[in-house]
Structures are given as C-alpha cells and as structure tokens.
Design an enzyme around this catalytic site. Structure first.
Site, PDB file in Angstrom:
ATOM      1  N   CYS A  49      -2.629  23.071 -39.478  1.00 13.49           N
ATOM      2  CA  CYS A  49      -1.292  23.216 -40.095  1.00 13.49           C
ATOM      3  C   CYS A  49      -1.334  24.141 -41.306  1.00 13.49           C
ATOM      4  CB  CYS A  49      -0.733  21.846 -40.478  1.00 13.49           C
ATOM      5  SG  CYS A  49      -0.221  20.873 -39.052  1.00 13.49           S
ATOM      6  N   ALA A  52      -1.464  27.599 -39.893  1.00 14.07           N
ATOM      7  CA  ALA A  52      -0.149  27.940 -39.349  1.00 14.07           C
ATOM      8  C   ALA A  52       0.861  28.238 -40.453  1.00 14.07           C
ATOM      9  CB  ALA A  52       0.359  26.804 -38.460  1.00 14.07           C
ATOM     10  N   GLU A  53       0.909  27.389 -41.463  1.00  8.35           N
ATOM     11  CA  GLU A  53       1.888  27.616 -42.532  1.00  8.35           C
ATOM     12  C   GLU A  53       1.561  28.869 -43.325  1.00  8.35           C
ATOM     13  OE1 GLU A  53       4.628  25.444 -45.836  1.00  8.35           O
ATOM     14  OE2 GLU A  53       3.422  24.245 -44.477  1.00  8.35           O
ATOM     15  N   SER A  54       0.292  29.137 -43.523  1.00  3.52           N
ATOM     16  CA  SER A  54      -0.108  30.363 -44.228  1.00  3.52           C
ATOM     17  C   SER A  54       0.382  31.592 -43.476  1.00  3.52           C
ATOM     18  CB  SER A  54      -1.626  30.418 -44.391  1.00  3.52           C
ATOM     19  OG  SER A  54      -2.081  29.343 -45.176  1.00  3.52           O
ATOM     20  N   SER A  57       4.310  31.799 -43.256  1.00  5.07           N
ATOM     21  CA  SER A  57       4.879  32.126 -44.571  1.00  5.07           C
ATOM     22  C   SER A  57       4.689  33.594 -44.917  1.00  5.07           C
ATOM     23  CB  SER A  57       4.238  31.257 -45.658  1.00  5.07           C
ATOM     24  OG  SER A  57       4.584  29.914 -45.488  1.00  5.07           O
TER      25      SER A  57
END
Length: 130
Positions: A49, A52-54, A57
């Site tokens: 996660c 993925a968020e990195s 974003s």
C-alpha cells in the site's frame, strides 16, 4: 522527475522505493521485499500500500501541475493482494483511471520479478493548489 515532488518521500526512502519513471501517464518504481516483510517473512500488505500510494500520489501531483493544483492528497486507497512474495524486488506501475481538475484516480499494479501480479491497488487523490 520534478524536484518539487522528490524521490519517494521519507517513508518511501526508508522502504527502499526507487522511482524509475514518472509522468502523469505512468509512474514506475521498485521496492525490495527484504526489510518490508511481516512476521511470516512475506511482503507486508501495508508495504504494498505504501508503494501504491507513493506511485499514485506522484502521478496525481504531476497531473495536478497541468491544472494548477500540484498538491495531491490521498483520500482513498484499496488494495487486493493476489500472491505472496518472499524475496527480490517488486515493481509498481501506476496508470490513471481518471484525471480531473480536483480529483485524480490511479490504478497501481505491483508485480514480482517473474512478472506475476502481486497486488492491484486503486488510489484517489484530491488535487489542491499550494
């Protein structure tokens, strides 16, 4: 990649995330499994996660620059973990599902070194002016 966004951020740096490619259309990075495992020596779902968020974003922020809203704030993330990984590198690839003026949504596919899908994630970011 744009200097304002930085490589992967402090947490991403600690986790060994290395961004290889970054544009509003596609963000690619790798992350080692070693050091990012849970007690059973498997890649931690939370680490997937973070990757993925990195990536989502970064893509959202790069898109946000095109609409004068370069601050991307993650507001929703979901992840499905398909396969366990014990070693090596995983690669994440983020591609846009929606790029609007105030919201951007990216799909992030994480694969192992054999190219097998490990995780599918979706991230939605709110785009704001700085």
């Amino acid at each position: 990649m744009d200097q304002q966004i930085g490589p992967a951020g402090v947490l991403g740096d600690r986790m060994g995330i290395s961004i290889l490619e970054a544009s509003p259309e596609r963000v690619v990075a790798t992350m080692p499994v070693e050091g990012n495992t849970q007690p059973y020596s498997l890649l931690h779902g939370g680490a997937s996660c973070v990757l993925a968020e990195s990536l989502g974003s970064v893509g959202a922020a790069l898109h946000g620059k095109t609409v004068d809203r370069p601050l991307a704030l993650g507001v929703d993330i979901s992840a499905t973990h398909h396969k366990a990984v014990r070693s090596g590198l995983v690669t994440g690839t983020a591609t846009p599902l929606h790029r609007g003026r105030s919201v951007a949504t990216y799909e992030i596919i994480i694969t192992d070194e054999a190219g097998d899908r490990v995780c599918t994630a979706r991230l939605t970011c709110l785009l704001r002016a700085t």
